[in-house]
Design a protein around this motif. Sequence first.
Motif, short mmCIF file in Angstrom:
data_model
loop_
_atom_site.label_atom_id
_atom_site.label_comp_id
_atom_site.label_asym_id
_atom_site.label_seq_id
_atom_site.Cartn_x
_atom_site.Cartn_y
_atom_site.Cartn_z
N GLY A 73 0.79 -1.23 0.00
CA GLY A 73 0.00 0.00 0.00
C GLY A 73 0.81 1.27 0.00
O GLY A 73 0.26 2.36 -0.05
N MET A 74 2.15 1.16 0.10
CA MET A 74 3.03 2.33 0.14
C MET A 74 2.53 3.39 1.13
O MET A 74 2.66 4.59 0.89
CB MET A 74 3.16 2.96 -1.27
CG MET A 74 3.82 2.09 -2.30
SD MET A 74 2.60 1.12 -3.19
CE MET A 74 2.01 2.32 -4.35
N GLY A 75 1.94 2.96 2.21
CA GLY A 75 1.48 3.91 3.23
C GLY A 75 0.20 4.62 2.88
O GLY A 75 -0.29 5.44 3.66
N CYS A 76 -0.40 4.29 1.72
CA CYS A 76 -1.57 5.05 1.23
C CYS A 76 -2.89 4.41 1.61
O CYS A 76 -3.96 4.94 1.27
CB CYS A 76 -1.50 5.18 -0.29
SG CYS A 76 -0.02 6.00 -0.86
N MET A 77 -2.84 3.23 2.24
CA MET A 77 -4.09 2.49 2.51
C MET A 77 -4.52 2.64 3.97
O MET A 77 -5.41 1.93 4.42
CB MET A 77 -3.89 1.01 2.21
CG MET A 77 -3.64 0.72 0.76
SD MET A 77 -5.20 0.71 -0.12
CE MET A 77 -4.65 0.32 -1.77
N GLY A 78 -3.82 3.49 4.73
CA GLY A 78 -4.10 3.58 6.16
C GLY A 78 -2.87 3.16 6.94
O GLY A 78 -1.79 2.96 6.36
N VAL A 79 -3.05 3.03 8.24
CA VAL A 79 -1.92 2.60 9.07
C VAL A 79 -2.14 1.12 9.40
O VAL A 79 -3.17 0.75 9.95
CB VAL A 79 -1.84 3.41 10.38
CG1 VAL A 79 -0.63 2.96 11.19
CG2 VAL A 79 -1.75 4.90 10.09
N VAL A 80 -1.16 0.30 9.04
CA VAL A 80 -1.26 -1.12 9.35
C VAL A 80 -0.92 -1.29 10.83
O VAL A 80 0.16 -0.89 11.27
CB VAL A 80 -0.30 -1.96 8.47
CG1 VAL A 80 -0.38 -3.43 8.84
CG2 VAL A 80 -0.63 -1.76 6.99
N TYR A 81 -1.86 -1.88 11.57
CA TYR A 81 -1.60 -2.10 13.00
C TYR A 81 -0.96 -3.46 13.24
O TYR A 81 -0.03 -3.59 14.03
CB TYR A 81 -2.91 -1.99 13.80
CG TYR A 81 -2.75 -2.56 15.19
CD1 TYR A 81 -1.90 -1.93 16.11
CD2 TYR A 81 -3.40 -3.74 15.57
CE1 TYR A 81 -1.70 -2.47 17.38
CE2 TYR A 81 -3.21 -4.27 16.84
CZ TYR A 81 -2.36 -3.64 17.73
OH TYR A 81 -2.15 -4.17 18.97
N ALA A 82 -1.45 -4.50 12.53
CA ALA A 82 -0.93 -5.85 12.78
C ALA A 82 -0.96 -6.66 11.49
O ALA A 82 -1.73 -6.37 10.58
CB ALA A 82 -1.78 -6.55 13.84
N ALA A 83 -0.08 -7.66 11.43
CA ALA A 83 -0.06 -8.55 10.27
C ALA A 83 0.06 -9.98 10.76
O ALA A 83 0.73 -10.26 11.76
CB ALA A 83 1.13 -8.22 9.37
N THR A 84 -0.62 -10.90 10.04
CA THR A 84 -0.51 -12.33 10.33
C THR A 84 0.22 -12.97 9.16
O THR A 84 -0.19 -12.81 8.01
CB THR A 84 -1.92 -12.95 10.48
OG1 THR A 84 -2.61 -12.23 11.51
CG2 THR A 84 -1.84 -14.43 10.85
N LEU A 85 1.31 -13.65 9.47
CA LEU A 85 2.15 -14.23 8.42
C LEU A 85 2.18 -15.75 8.50
O LEU A 85 2.17 -16.32 9.60
CB LEU A 85 3.59 -13.73 8.56
CG LEU A 85 3.83 -12.26 8.26
CD1 LEU A 85 4.05 -11.51 9.55
CD2 LEU A 85 5.02 -12.09 7.36
N ALA A 86 2.26 -16.38 7.32
CA ALA A 86 2.47 -17.83 7.26
C ALA A 86 3.97 -18.09 7.40
O ALA A 86 4.79 -17.46 6.72
CB ALA A 86 1.98 -18.37 5.93
N VAL A 87 4.33 -19.01 8.28
CA VAL A 87 5.74 -19.31 8.53
C VAL A 87 5.94 -20.82 8.47
O VAL A 87 4.98 -21.57 8.28
CB VAL A 87 6.19 -18.74 9.90
CG1 VAL A 87 6.14 -17.23 9.90
CG2 VAL A 87 5.32 -19.29 11.03
N GLU A 88 7.18 -21.27 8.63
CA GLU A 88 7.41 -22.72 8.55
C GLU A 88 8.36 -23.14 9.67
O GLU A 88 8.87 -22.30 10.42
CB GLU A 88 7.96 -23.10 7.18
CG GLU A 88 9.24 -22.42 6.77
CD GLU A 88 9.67 -22.82 5.36
OE1 GLU A 88 10.20 -23.92 5.21
OE2 GLU A 88 9.45 -22.02 4.43
N ASP A 89 8.60 -24.45 9.74
CA ASP A 89 9.52 -24.94 10.76
C ASP A 89 10.90 -24.37 10.52
O ASP A 89 11.32 -24.19 9.36
CB ASP A 89 9.60 -26.47 10.71
CG ASP A 89 8.31 -27.10 11.24
OD1 ASP A 89 7.53 -26.38 11.91
OD2 ASP A 89 8.08 -28.29 10.97
#
Length: 481
Positions: free
Chosen positions: A192-208
């Motif tokens: 969003g290059m900062g144009c979509m609002g302020v991102v408060y949190a993100a959930t990411l897929a991770v692995e072992d």
Amino acid sequence: MSLAYQQRKRWKNHTGNQSVEPLRIYRPASLQDLREIVQVAERDGVTVRAVGSGHSWSDVALTTGYLVRTDRLGEPLEVDGLRRDYDGPALVRVEAGMRIRELNRLLADRGLALSQMGGYDAQTVAGVLATSTHGSGITLGPICDFVRSLDVVAGGGRLVRIERADGPTDPAAFGGRELRQDDDAFDAAVVGMGCMGVVYAATLAVEDAYWLTEVRELSSWEQARDQIASALAVNRHYEIYLNLYPRQSGEHRCIVCRRNRTKDARRRRATDRLRRHWWIELASSSKILPFFGNLILDALPDSAPRRTDQLLGWLADNEYTGPSFKVLNIGAANLLPAYSSEIAVPLEGNAHIRAIDALIDVAARHRDLGRVYHTGMVALRFVKASPALMSMMHGRDTMMIELIHATESEGGYELLGAYEDALYALGGRPHWGQVNTLTGSHDTLRRMYPAFDRWLAVRDELDPGGTFDSPFSKRVGISRR
Ligand SMILES: Cc1cc2nc3c(=O)[nH]c(=O)nc-3n(C[C@H](O)[C@H](O)[C@H](O)COP(=O)(O)OP(=O)(O)OC[C@H]3O[C@@H](n4cnc5c(N)ncnc54)[C@H](O)[C@@H]3O)c2cc1C
């Protein structure tokens, strides 16, 4: 509203090549703070922009309105509202101001790891997503492709969770809060290059957690270019560091860097980093040697091609094995006083090979006409096509060409501009976080990005009043106001 802020304070990015004096600087410590800041800004008729750790060389993080520092928003969070039948990869949810470095530590403590990261770890989670930061490996997209869910404070201070249609959150378990499960909304908001609002949190897929072995082998571009396709097929991570100036033989020196999973997890404890070019690591982290290096390049620009060859020779290495996040981090080279542009070119039609030919020509021309030299190496990284609408890798497998310059190079910015023009002719798209001269003229973004209008539609919905506009959004022609 009693949130503290600073006035008439200068904010500078990490390299110091971008600075601004915003009306106010806030340092929120909670989601509630963020929502209040956006509401107050709208009441005051002022724009808002969140910044991460300031590792963009471009103006993408600047704002003349209210600047929101996110360094107090770096805590791990619970993955809430998860669907009962979720059976995808492990998920981790964090506040978006957490740096990749702390995220890696958090994951390592849980026996987990990111599947991919850039060559550095001081950026924040929201920062790397906003600009489509990437690593190298043609089976792996940019970091934003590993995100499954975003909590965004949009226009009006409205909190909305944004995911793909098949996102991990169960609407019924989300307690009446606003949940937008829509592919376009997610693919737009995530870069969003900062144009979509302020991102408060993100959930990411991770692995072992896993280990990697890295080998850096000296070669020449003339040899390496014919092997790119086959090397990409068999190496998880593959990249090339190149000198744009030829040796006497006419060949261009390069290093081919391969990183692959290893079962041979030899534990090297505290000394592991020092075993990778320990003296280069030491020299790069000291302020003095790079300072003298810059002085020499300034006084004797003609020595730049030789110095780059020397540097490539020093960087070659038989083997470095360690936990993935240590091996993917290129180390103290990140601390050198430098700036760069990075342009995405498609692999299709061999545009990436023609791109290097074009850069070699531009470098030679500027040397011959104006004694202007490219004073660093060029890094070539390979990234899988991304669905994110405004990712530089959107819709096409990509070679990222990073053009690194020592900070004191005379004519450096002009040279980067000339490279950029040459690469636009081959379908190039500039990295949002790196030096670029993109403007909104000639309908450029619409021609570069086939899904540009879909991105704008989501932006208009999340930011109907132009609260998140900035000098950057004005420059590239995406301001709402
Ligand atoms: C030493 C160094 C190494 C680098 N290595 C790589 C690399 O390997 N690969 C690569 O692709 N790039 C690389 N970059 C570029 C860098 O990853 C990007 O510019 C990245 O966006 C910087 O993240 P940041 O946290 O510093 O964000 P900033 O530079 O502070 O901000 C970047 C953008 O994110 C937005 N933003 C930040 N936080 C939020 C938030 N909470 N909500 C909404 N928007 C937000 C800002 O408004 C801005 O638009 C490197 C840069 C440096 C200086």
